[in-house]
Design a protein around this motif. Sequence first.
Motif, PDB file in Angstrom:
ATOM      1  N   ASN A   1     -10.856  14.265  14.041  1.00 44.79           N
ATOM      2  CA  ASN A   1     -11.320  15.652  14.086  1.00 44.79           C
ATOM      3  C   ASN A   1     -10.239  16.609  14.571  1.00 44.79           C
ATOM      4  O   ASN A   1     -10.130  17.739  14.088  1.00 44.79           O
ATOM      5  CB  ASN A   1     -12.554  15.762  14.984  1.00 44.79           C
ATOM      6  CG  ASN A   1     -13.796  15.208  14.320  1.00 44.79           C
ATOM      7  OD1 ASN A   1     -14.020  15.408  13.135  1.00 44.79           O
ATOM      8  ND2 ASN A   1     -14.608  14.482  15.079  1.00 44.79           N
TER       9      ASN A   1
ATOM     10  N   VAL B   1     -15.741  21.503  11.593  1.00 51.49           N
ATOM     11  CA  VAL B   1     -14.904  20.466  12.194  1.00 51.49           C
ATOM     12  C   VAL B   1     -14.886  20.603  13.717  1.00 51.49           C
ATOM     13  O   VAL B   1     -14.867  19.602  14.441  1.00 51.49           O
ATOM     14  CB  VAL B   1     -13.475  20.525  11.622  1.00 51.49           C
ATOM     15  CG1 VAL B   1     -12.560  19.542  12.343  1.00 51.49           C
ATOM     16  CG2 VAL B   1     -13.502  20.208  10.125  1.00 51.49           C
TER      17      VAL B   1
ATOM     18  N   MET C   1     -20.531  14.980  10.077  1.00 50.43           N
ATOM     19  CA  MET C   1     -19.328  14.770   9.276  1.00 50.43           C
ATOM     20  C   MET C   1     -19.664  14.672   7.791  1.00 50.43           C
ATOM     21  O   MET C   1     -18.875  15.109   6.941  1.00 50.43           O
ATOM     22  CB  MET C   1     -18.584  13.513   9.738  1.00 50.43           C
ATOM     23  CG  MET C   1     -17.937  13.653  11.091  1.00 50.43           C
ATOM     24  SD  MET C   1     -16.853  12.264  11.529  1.00 50.43           S
ATOM     25  CE  MET C   1     -15.329  12.752  10.740  1.00 50.43           C
TER      26      MET C   1
ATOM     27  N   THR D   1     -11.963  13.855   6.949  1.00 56.35           N
ATOM     28  CA  THR D   1     -13.362  13.828   7.384  1.00 56.35           C
ATOM     29  C   THR D   1     -14.163  12.770   6.636  1.00 56.35           C
ATOM     30  O   THR D   1     -14.893  11.973   7.237  1.00 56.35           O
ATOM     31  CB  THR D   1     -14.009  15.218   7.177  1.00 56.35           C
ATOM     32  OG1 THR D   1     -13.270  16.194   7.919  1.00 56.35           O
ATOM     33  CG2 THR D   1     -15.449  15.228   7.633  1.00 56.35           C
TER      34      THR D   1
END
Length: 290
Positions: A134, A158, A53, A27
Motif C-alpha cells: 500500500n 489506497v 483492496m 493492489t
Amino acid sequence: MHDHSHAHGHSHVPKKERTIAIAAALTGGFMLAELVGGLLSGSLALLADAGHMLTDFASLMLAWFAFRIARRPADWKRTYGYDRFSVLAAFVNGLTLFAIAIWIVIEAVRRLTQPVEVLGGLMLWVALAGLVVNIASFWVLTREDSDNLNIRAAALHVAGDLLGSVAAIVASLVILWTGWMPIDPILSVLVAVIILRSALKVVRESGHILLEGAPGGFDRREVAEALTRNVPGVAEVTHVHAWQVTQERPMATLDLIVAEGHDAETVKQAVREALRESYGVDHATIEVVR
C-alpha cells in the motif's frame, strides 16, 4: 459575436495512465494474498482490507479506463469529448467506498457479539506485507502533484487500505500479546470511519462537477465586479456562468457591454486574459451586447 478559447490539457494523460496501471497491478497482485491470509487467520481486519483492496483494484481499473476513453477526440454527439467520464468514475469510486465501509461496520458488530478466533502471527505477517504494498501504491499515485479528481480518488482508496494495514498490524500485536480478540473488529470500525470521511469528500467534489457547479474560487458576482473594475473598456458584465468538464477544464460564458470609445475585440481579449490569469479559465465564450 462569440469568442472561444480552447485548452484541453491532455499532454499528461499517458503518464497518468501508467501511474494508475502500476498502482492497479500492485493492489490487485496483493489482494488475493490478503484474502487468503484473512480466511486462514480468521481476521476481519484483513478480510476488510482485502475487500477494500478488491474495490480499489476495480476502481483503479475504472480510472485507467477513464483515462483511455478520455483520449478519444470530441465528435458531433459529444462536443466536449469524453473527459467527464473520469469524473463519473471518481463519483462511482466514492460510492463504493461508502458500501465497503458499511459492510465492515456490520461485520464488526456481528463479531463483537459472536467473537471469532484470530491467528495473530499469520495476521501480522500478511498485514506487514500489505502495508509495504500500500505504501508503494500510494507513493506511485502521489509522487507528483495532481489536480485530477480521478487520481485523487484512487489515492484516497489506497490511503484507506494503508490505514487498514496499520490497523491490522496493531490488532495482530494486541492479539499476540494479550489474546484479546475484540481488538480486531474494533479497529476495523475505526478504519471504516476513516474510509467514510474520504468517501464523502470524493462524492461531494465529483458530484459538484457533475451538477455543473462553479470551479473553486469562482464567484460570478465577484468575477463580474472585478472585470468591470479592473479591465479597461468594460462597462458591465452580465449573465456569467461557469462550470467544469473536469477539475482541469473550467469553462465560462458571459455577456459583455463595452464602454463607448473602446474596441470590442481588444476588450474581449483583455477579459479573456483576466479570466485565464485570475481564475484559471482557459475556455471562455464571450458575447458582446450593445
